[in-house]
Design a protein around this motif. Structure first.
Motif, short mmCIF file in Angstrom:
data_model
loop_
_atom_site.label_atom_id
_atom_site.label_comp_id
_atom_site.label_asym_id
_atom_site.label_seq_id
_atom_site.Cartn_x
_atom_site.Cartn_y
_atom_site.Cartn_z
N VAL A 70 0.85 -1.19 0.00
CA VAL A 70 0.00 0.00 0.00
C VAL A 70 0.89 1.24 0.00
O VAL A 70 1.66 1.47 0.94
N THR A 71 0.79 2.02 -1.07
CA THR A 71 1.53 3.27 -1.18
C THR A 71 0.82 4.17 -2.17
O THR A 71 -0.08 3.73 -2.88
N ASN A 72 1.21 5.44 -2.23
CA ASN A 72 0.48 6.35 -3.11
C ASN A 72 0.84 6.13 -4.58
O ASN A 72 1.84 5.48 -4.90
N GLU A 73 0.03 6.68 -5.48
CA GLU A 73 0.18 6.40 -6.91
C GLU A 73 1.53 6.85 -7.46
O GLU A 73 2.13 6.15 -8.28
N GLU A 74 2.02 7.99 -7.01
CA GLU A 74 3.29 8.49 -7.52
C GLU A 74 4.43 7.53 -7.18
O GLU A 74 5.27 7.21 -8.03
N LYS A 75 4.44 7.04 -5.95
CA LYS A 75 5.50 6.11 -5.56
C LYS A 75 5.29 4.74 -6.20
O LYS A 75 6.25 4.04 -6.51
N GLN A 76 4.02 4.37 -6.39
CA GLN A 76 3.77 3.13 -7.13
C GLN A 76 4.44 3.17 -8.49
O GLN A 76 5.12 2.21 -8.89
N ASN A 77 4.26 4.27 -9.20
CA ASN A 77 4.84 4.39 -10.54
C ASN A 77 6.36 4.31 -10.50
O ASN A 77 6.99 3.66 -11.35
N GLN A 78 6.96 4.97 -9.51
CA GLN A 78 8.42 4.93 -9.39
C GLN A 78 8.90 3.52 -9.07
O GLN A 78 9.89 3.03 -9.63
N LEU A 79 8.20 2.85 -8.14
CA LEU A 79 8.61 1.51 -7.75
C LEU A 79 8.43 0.51 -8.89
O LEU A 79 9.31 -0.30 -9.18
N ILE A 80 7.27 0.57 -9.55
CA ILE A 80 6.95 -0.41 -10.59
C ILE A 80 7.77 -0.18 -11.86
O ILE A 80 8.26 -1.13 -12.47
N ASN A 81 7.96 1.06 -12.24
CA ASN A 81 8.59 1.36 -13.53
C ASN A 81 10.10 1.58 -13.45
O ASN A 81 10.79 1.51 -14.47
N ASP A 82 10.60 1.83 -12.26
CA ASP A 82 12.02 2.14 -12.13
C ASP A 82 12.74 1.20 -11.17
O ASP A 82 13.62 0.43 -11.55
N HIS A 83 12.33 1.24 -9.89
CA HIS A 83 13.08 0.52 -8.86
C HIS A 83 12.99 -1.00 -9.00
O HIS A 83 14.00 -1.71 -8.90
N ILE A 84 11.79 -1.53 -9.22
CA ILE A 84 11.63 -2.98 -9.30
C ILE A 84 12.36 -3.57 -10.50
O ILE A 84 13.06 -4.60 -10.36
N PRO A 85 12.26 -3.00 -11.71
CA PRO A 85 13.03 -3.55 -12.83
C PRO A 85 14.54 -3.61 -12.55
O PRO A 85 15.21 -4.57 -12.94
N ARG A 86 15.07 -2.60 -11.85
CA ARG A 86 16.50 -2.62 -11.54
C ARG A 86 16.83 -3.72 -10.53
O ARG A 86 17.86 -4.37 -10.62
N LEU A 87 15.94 -3.92 -9.55
CA LEU A 87 16.16 -5.01 -8.60
C LEU A 87 16.08 -6.37 -9.28
O LEU A 87 16.83 -7.30 -8.96
N MET A 88 15.17 -6.50 -10.22
CA MET A 88 14.98 -7.78 -10.90
C MET A 88 16.12 -8.13 -11.84
O MET A 88 16.21 -9.26 -12.32
N GLU A 89 16.98 -7.19 -12.12
CA GLU A 89 18.18 -7.51 -12.89
C GLU A 89 19.13 -8.37 -12.07
O GLU A 89 19.96 -9.09 -12.62
N VAL A 90 18.97 -8.30 -10.75
CA VAL A 90 19.81 -9.09 -9.84
C VAL A 90 19.03 -10.26 -9.25
O VAL A 90 19.54 -11.38 -9.13
N ILE A 91 17.77 -10.00 -8.86
CA ILE A 91 16.96 -11.04 -8.23
C ILE A 91 16.45 -12.00 -9.29
O ILE A 91 15.83 -11.57 -10.27
#
Length: 493
Positions: A70-91
């Motif tokens: 649960v987080t706000n829409e702006e942070k959702q977009n940052q997490l889904i479109n930026d942070h998570i893809p970078r983490l998944m390059e390793v995970i």
């Protein structure tokens, strides 16, 4: 075991990152443990989400559980479109990311905003772990959900559905509008409904419920209007407009959600909730038992997380007549002592007339660098703004080199919602200042100084009550670690 795998993968992620927060591994292991055991967890990070996000995303991505974030829409977009893809390059695990829906599968990570989650909370089974980011905002989110709002559109519908009584309704609405617009102006454009306004509304809505047609929403509003012991009923308006919005909010938010929240597997992540790691007052506010939670509270402790605290002892008290002129000169001197170094200077003022006075005074000396509540993120600006403005935008602006606060961020009793809460505490025979206003002020201070710690900036706290009131020590304890300074060096960078 999940904790071991999370530890291993997160170390690999951090080895290729410049994010050197020392609590990453501890926080990630505790969240992994909470996910594995279904154990409720509460973590006060002391930093913003840009710092700690790998610590909750890594276990969420590696867990075999379906999980809600649960987080706000702006942070959702940052997490889904930026942070998570970078983490998944390793995970190695490829968990499917979805958002804003109710049904989801075991291999999915579901992102929701707080409103959607709260409105549909009973449709999510209790066994689904739920990570709530920015949990310090959860009480406000619950309050917003429980608040009944009557807009102009609702009033128009009443007129339309009761055409036989059109003249009566219109006359009452006009009378109500006249009374509302006669309220003395306050900076919040919010006004508690007084006896005449309540009586006019109650009489009209009772008549229509018996002889006409009104919606369930209006009926519920009428019930809360009649129950002023547990609800605050107020109106929001712009003084140049005839239209107004009626609202009714609960004075105690935990009654509606406490039984639901107690059944959920919650992982609460906040910048700051309370001085104690169990945040008992916060738990009481939500109706949850924090003693049943695994609780962690991280405090800044490394040398590069210390703020410099400028706390003069000769400033007048805020209620003294010479305060405004004295504080204007003090702020001007502080701003003049700082060389331009491509970092902003921020001055947080809640009092609207004082905002205007300080802005005009500084603009006469520093020209167009001075902005008032303006979304201008030039690095060398001198920004005068309200508390809410800075809380909303501080993550989008370069951390300030100097943050000036003429007064402690104690909620103002001019705000009718605050005064209603204080009255409620008084009715309960509770210490309304130490249990309500002071914790709010300390929480605000903690959140306001997150960015300041990033570059060892200066906090100039000009409120002399910190030096002479008994609660001043609690304020100073909340600001630790800090280095107290008596003056600001002209060569400070």
């Amino acid at each position: 075991m999940l904790e071991v795998e999370v530890h291993r993968q997160l170390r690999a992620i951090l080895s290729n990152s410049n994010n050197n927060w020392v609590h990453h591994l501890t926080m990630a292991r505790m969240i992994a443990r909470g996910l594995r055991l279904g154990r409720c967890t509460m973590i006060q990070t002391g930093v913003n989400y840009q710092t700690y996000y790998p610590s909750f995303l890594t276990p969420a991505l590696l867990s075999s559980e379906r999980i809600i974030v649960v987080t706000n829409e702006e942070k959702q977009n940052q997490l889904i479109n930026d942070h998570i893809p970078r983490l998944m390059e390793v995970i190695p695990i490829r968990k499917k990311i979805i958002s804003e829906q109710i049904n989801f599968n075991q291999d999915q990570l579901l992102f929701l905003n707080s409103q959607f989650w709260l409105e549909n909370i009973e449709q999510f089974t209790d066994d689904i772990p739920t990570i709530i980011d920015e949990a310090e905002k959860l009480p406000d989110s619950i309050n917003n959900i429980l608040t009944i709002t009557i807009t102009q559109e609702d009033l128009d519908i009443i007129l339309k559905d009761n055409s036989n009584y059109h003249l009566l309704i219109e006359r009452n609405f006009e009378h109500l509008s006249q009374i509302i617009n006669n309220h003395p102006i306050n900076p919040y454009n919010r006004y508690l409904l007084e006896y005449r306004e309540k009586k006019l509304l109650v009489d009209l809505l009772k008549f229509l419920s018996a002889n006409g047609k009104i919606s369930v929403k209006i009926i519920n509003f009428l019930k809360q209007l009649l129950d002023s012991q547990y609800y605050v009923n107020y109106v929001e308006t712009g003084h140049n407009q005839k239209q107004f919005i009626l609202k009714s909010s609960p004075l105690n938010i935990n009654q509606e959600f406490k039984d639901i929240l107690r059944q959920k597997k919650l992982i609460l992540i906040a910048n700051y909730l309370a001085p104690d790691k169990q945040a008992k007052d916060y738990g009481e506010l939500l109706g949850i038992k924090t003693e049943d939670y695994t609780c962690l509270k991280f405090s800044p402790h490394t040398p590069n997380e210390i703020i410099k605290l400028y706390l003069p002892e000769k400033c007048p008290f805020p209620n003294e007549p010479q305060f405004k002129d004295s504080i204007s000169k003090e702020i001007s001197a502080l701003v003049a002592s700082i060389k331009i170094n491509h970092q902003p200077i921020v001055i947080i003022i809640e009092d609207v007339p004082l905002q205007a006075q300080i802005t005009t005074y500084l603009a006469s000396q520093f020209g167009s660098r001075v902005k008032l509540n303006e979304i201008n993120f030039a690095n060398n600006i001198i920004l005068v703004c309200s508390l809410n403005f800075w809380q909303e935008y501080q993550e989008k602006i370069t951390p300030p080199q100097l943050l000036i606060m003429p007064t402690l961020p104690i909620p103002s009793l001019e705000n009718p919602l605050i005064s209603a809460q204080v009255s409620y505490y008084k009715q309960q025979k509770k210490d309304w200042f130490r249990l309500y206003l002071l914790p709010h002020a300390i929480r605000n201070l903690q959140q306001l100084t997150v960015g300041l710690r990033k570059n060892q900036g200066v906090l100039a706290l000009l409120d002399n009550r910190v030096n002479y009131r008994s609660y001043g020590q609690k304020v100073l304890q909340a600001l630790e670690p800090y280095a107290k300074i008596n003056y600001i060096d002209v060569d400070y960078r």
